[in-house]
Design a protein around this motif. Structure first.
Motif, short mmCIF file in Angstrom:
data_model
loop_
_atom_site.label_atom_id
_atom_site.label_comp_id
_atom_site.label_asym_id
_atom_site.label_seq_id
_atom_site.Cartn_x
_atom_site.Cartn_y
_atom_site.Cartn_z
N ASN A 325 0.79 -1.28 -0.18
CA ASN A 325 0.12 -0.10 -0.09
C ASN A 325 0.72 1.29 -0.01
OD1 ASN A 325 -2.52 1.40 0.15
ND2 ASN A 325 -1.69 2.01 2.45
N PHE A 326 1.90 1.08 0.68
CA PHE A 326 2.99 2.25 0.86
C PHE A 326 3.70 2.62 -0.55
CE2 PHE A 326 7.34 3.79 1.89
CZ PHE A 326 7.12 5.18 2.09
N HIS A 327 3.99 1.50 -1.25
CA HIS A 327 4.79 1.53 -2.39
C HIS A 327 3.87 1.99 -3.47
CE1 HIS A 327 6.44 -0.06 -6.21
NE2 HIS A 327 7.48 0.22 -5.63
N THR A 328 2.51 1.70 -3.56
CA THR A 328 1.42 2.16 -4.59
C THR A 328 1.31 3.67 -4.10
OG1 THR A 328 0.49 -0.27 -4.63
CG2 THR A 328 -0.90 1.98 -5.17
N TYR A 329 1.32 3.94 -3.00
CA TYR A 329 0.95 5.54 -2.61
C TYR A 329 2.12 6.36 -3.14
CZ TYR A 329 1.20 9.51 0.57
OH TYR A 329 0.98 10.66 0.72
N ILE A 330 3.48 5.98 -2.88
CA ILE A 330 4.65 6.60 -3.24
C ILE A 330 4.66 6.65 -5.01
CG2 ILE A 330 7.10 6.63 -3.74
CD1 ILE A 330 6.15 7.42 -0.99
N GLN A 331 4.31 5.58 -5.78
CA GLN A 331 4.16 5.68 -7.00
C GLN A 331 3.21 6.40 -7.70
OE1 GLN A 331 6.82 4.14 -8.66
NE2 GLN A 331 7.52 3.72 -6.81
N SER A 332 2.14 6.69 -6.95
CA SER A 332 1.19 7.39 -7.52
C SER A 332 1.17 8.94 -7.37
CB SER A 332 -0.20 7.03 -6.62
OG SER A 332 -0.19 7.68 -5.23
N GLY A 333 2.16 9.14 -6.33
CA GLY A 333 2.60 10.70 -6.22
C GLY A 333 1.68 11.58 -5.57
N LYS A 334 0.81 10.84 -4.76
CA LYS A 334 -0.18 11.49 -3.92
C LYS A 334 0.51 12.27 -2.95
CE LYS A 334 -3.97 8.51 -4.47
NZ LYS A 334 -4.90 7.65 -3.85
N ILE A 340 4.87 16.50 0.90
CA ILE A 340 5.69 15.95 1.49
C ILE A 340 6.83 15.54 0.52
CG2 ILE A 340 6.37 13.34 2.43
CD1 ILE A 340 3.22 13.33 3.30
N ASP A 341 8.28 15.77 0.76
CA ASP A 341 9.15 15.71 0.19
C ASP A 341 9.84 14.39 -0.44
OD1 ASP A 341 11.26 16.07 -1.45
OD2 ASP A 341 12.63 17.26 -0.14
N ALA A 342 9.01 13.51 -0.88
CA ALA A 342 9.13 11.88 -1.14
C ALA A 342 9.67 11.47 -2.46
CB ALA A 342 8.06 11.23 -0.37
N GLU A 343 10.20 12.36 -3.25
CA GLU A 343 10.41 12.07 -4.48
C GLU A 343 11.44 10.99 -4.58
OE1 GLU A 343 9.11 12.86 -7.37
OE2 GLU A 343 7.70 14.45 -6.81
N HIS A 344 12.47 10.96 -3.74
CA HIS A 344 13.57 10.16 -3.72
C HIS A 344 12.94 8.81 -3.36
CE1 HIS A 344 12.95 11.27 0.42
NE2 HIS A 344 13.63 10.35 0.86
N LEU A 345 12.05 8.64 -2.99
CA LEU A 345 11.46 7.34 -2.40
C LEU A 345 11.06 6.55 -3.88
CD1 LEU A 345 9.44 8.00 0.63
CD2 LEU A 345 11.93 7.07 0.49
N LYS A 346 10.62 7.21 -5.10
CA LYS A 346 9.99 6.75 -6.20
C LYS A 346 10.98 5.50 -6.81
CE LYS A 346 6.95 8.48 -8.46
NZ LYS A 346 6.07 9.13 -9.58
#
Length: 681
Positions: A325-334, A340-346
């Motif tokens: 669920n977390f991985h899907t959330y990150i890939q969706s860019g929500k 939240i500065d989470a581009e590096h997690l993609k």
């Protein structure tokens, strides 16, 4: 005569008394205030008291189970009577005689309408006041050696007490304002005043606790080993923020604090050793998953060891769901919508999670071990199979043990030893970070002692707005009322647990009335002829247990009759009733664990504590379950009532029996901990 002398020498040897020093170090078991001896009617029940009077009608009794009892009657100085009984001590018949004046020291119990002294210490009244003061020392006795003998001999060697060596550093004695060891010993053997006697007890309690804390901190230091740069796992604050936002609920304040404490520890260049303690349903698994996600961000591996295969499979499902669920959330860019500065997690790949237990087919298990060694598996969840010699990791950064009291010290150590391997041309990279988790609330004093080699994080709140579980203590005669209520809840589509202390019928006389799974399941099948009833117990194979739990969770059966194997981690939200047979046989902490199997949905849940005998339903200990839903408070009550020796796996943790009750004194434990930390620094 020679035979008597040899028996006496053997008696001393059995008590480890071979020298004058051994004798002096044999401390009194208790003390009797001669000026405050009470009578049977004024003495409090269930508290240690000393009473003077006479003993009569002594006789030896053998039970059907071949146990030996010594029974008699005790009359206090005002003529009030109580039954006296000693278990498995036939030598009492040679040490006492009818009509003898004695002082008895012990607890008075109510047995039906009678007062009863059970296995009290006793002394000839003429010798009870041997010292000039009003307080007499009472020593443990054997068949050959009486408390009177100890007091006589202590008078002869009293000058030797000042030669007893000190065990505490001078600065600690000064700072804590403690008596010296020799002063404390003298007061214990020859009390001058009640105040001085209490000072002596406090000194000895501090000494015991200080020694335990030094040992615990030394274990922690040894575990952490040398500082190693590659053990550092940076805390990714944006990852934590994004993970929180990916959830369908808001984590509690306690969860947020625990996550911060753990991640802060893991930033250090020494191995973390932390215990995460949380009540049933407090959300420890979520804390563990977020911490594991942070490890995966640094390309490390994680291992989670649990006591049962059922729990391992449940954890795999939960961990995978949260991480995917977390991985899907990150890939969706929500996350961008929340700032939240989470581009590096993609760039993080989807996590790989494997299950490794004893029932995994050999070919599949070998493939899992191969992929673990090559770093292709991020997280492995399993049972004891994780600590087999053949299991190797490429880079294990975090080892987690759930319900750690279910594992022995050696088993936990073997998981720790799966840390980062040696590299060519470098020293061993150190043990992995270690996180222990338990849903068994542990009193703070016990946590700082039994698990003193861990730092402590505690979850007190529960996520969501779950309803309080209604708890009732129920005598046997009200069983039909409970069963009618269960039927009404099943008609609404709900399910119920029934817990029994035994698997099958016992052949022991004392256990004849105790409920067991096999007989109870057959009885319930007659009471609920239209309902599906399943059984679960420790003799079943892992596959059978898993199938039963899958069927129950899938609502293929209405009632699950089980032993204590359901105590840990079973999550069936549709089950709203738990009936605990023979509730008087369980400790409060274990009863609270059972109760935690229900109350996992929005439906009102119920816990019924059925007693074996009607009078047991009046137990203050069981009534505490009705009054309190805090596992931590119940654990404190349990500790006071049952003592530490029977709780929380202390026997395998190596903690000796404490003579002076320090585990019940929070202030004492904290002072000893602080002093130990200061001395080791």
């Amino acid at each position: 005569m020679l035979r008597t002398t040899q028996a006496f020498i053997d008696g001393l040897a059995a008590m480890n008394i071979r020298t004058v020093e051994d004798l002096v170090l044999t401390l009194p078991r208790t003390h009797e205030d001669i000026n405050q001896a009470q009578n049977l009617l004024s003495a409090p029940l269930n508290e240690k008291v000393s009473l003077r009077g006479t003993i009569h009608d002594l006789k030896l009794v053998r039970t059907r189970t071949k146990k030996v009892l010594v029974q008699g009657k005790f009359f206090d100085e005002e003529g009030n009577a109580a039954q006296v009984i000693w278990f498995n001590q036939p030598h009492i018949m040679r040490m006492l005689r009818d009509g003898q004046n004695v002082t008895l020291t012990g607890k008075i119990l109510e047995n039906g309408l009678k007062l009863q002294f059970q296995s009290p210490l006793f002394e000839d009244e003429k010798k009870a006041a041997l010292h000039a003061g009003s307080i007499a020392a009472v020593y443990s006795q054997s068949e050959q050696i009486s408390s009177r003998w100890f007091r006589d001999k202590m008078l002869l060697v009293k000058d030797s007490i000042k030669l007893i060596s000190e065990t505490l550093p001078p600065e600690i004695i000064s700072e804590e304002k403690l008596l010296s060891r020799s002063q404390a010993m003298f007061e214990l053997h020859f009390p001058s005043t009640p105040e001085k006697l209490e000072e002596a007890k406090q000194r000895m309690a501090f000494e015991e606790m200080y020694a335990l804390q030094i040992e615990a901190l030394e274990r922690k230091k040894q575990w952490q080993g040398e500082r190693q740069e590659r053990l550092k796992v940076p805390m990714d604050i944006e990852l934590v923020k994004a993970f929180f936002d990916s959830l369908q609920f808001t984590p509690t304040g306690g969860q947020k604090v625990a996550i911060y404490e753990i991640l802060k520890d893991m930033e250090q260049d020494r191995s973390m050793s932390r215990l995460l303690e949380g009540d049933v349903g407090s959300g420890k698994t979520l804390v563990a998953v977020i911490v594991m996600a942070n490890v995966l961000r640094s390309h490390g591996q994680c291992a989670l060891m649990v006591p049962t295969e059922v729990l391992a499979k449940q954890h795999v499902a939960t961990v995978l769901r949260l991480l995917i669920n977390f991985h899907t959330y990150i890939q969706s860019g929500k996350f961008r919508e929340k700032g939240i500065d989470a581009e590096h997690l993609k760039s993080m790949r989807a996590p790989t999670v494997a299950l490794l237990t004893g029932s995994v087919p050999q070919a599949e298990a070998e493939d899992i071990r191969r992929r673990l060694a090559s770093g292709l598996i991020d997280i492995v969840i399993g049972t004891h199979a994780l600590i087999e010699e053949s299991v190797q990791f490429k880079d294990l950064r975090l080892a987690i043990v759930d319900e750690q009291h279910r594992f022995g010290v050696a088993q936990r150590q073997r998981l720790k030893d799966k840390g980062p391997p040696e590299r060519a041309g470098s020293v061993r990279a150190g043990n992995p970070h270690f996180l222990a988790m338990t849903a068994t609330p542990i009193p703070r004093t016990l946590a700082l002692t039994a698990y003193g080699d861990h730092d402590l994080s505690v979850l007190l709140e529960k996520p969501g707005q779950r309803k309080k579980i209604i708890t009732k203590v129920v005598p046997p005669l009200e069983r039909r009322t409970i069963e009618r209520f269960i039927e009404s809840e099943i008609q609404k589509g709900r399910q119920a647990f029934v817990i029994c202390p035994l698997i099958s019928e016992s052949k022991v006389d004392e256990m004849a009335e105790v409920k067991n799974v096999e007989v109870e399941a057959a009885r319930l099948a007659k009471e609920f002829p239209h309902r599906k009833i399943a059984t679960l117990h420790g003799r079943m194979s892992a596959e059978e247990k898993s199938q039963v739990m899958a069927d129950f969770k899938g609502r293929k059966c209405d009632l699950l009759v089980s032993t204590s194997v359901i105590e840990v981690g079973i999550d069936v939200p549709n089950s709203v009733i738990i009936v605990i047979e023979g509730a008087e046989r369980f400790g409060l902490s274990q009863l609270h664990q059972f109760r935690g199997r229900v109350g996992r949905s929005d439906h009102q849940s119920y816990c019924f504590l059925l007693t074996t005998l009607p009078e047991q339903a009046m137990s203050e200990r069981l009534k505490a379950m009705e009054q309190h839903d805090s596992g931590f408070l119940l654990a404190e009550i349990d500790l006071k009532l049952r003592g530490p020796g029977e709780l929380f796996g202390l026997r395998q943790s190596g903690i000796p029996e404490l003579r002076f009750g320090g585990l019940l004194n929070v202030d004492l434990v904290l002072r000893a901990r602080k002093a130990a930390e200061k001395m080791l620094r």
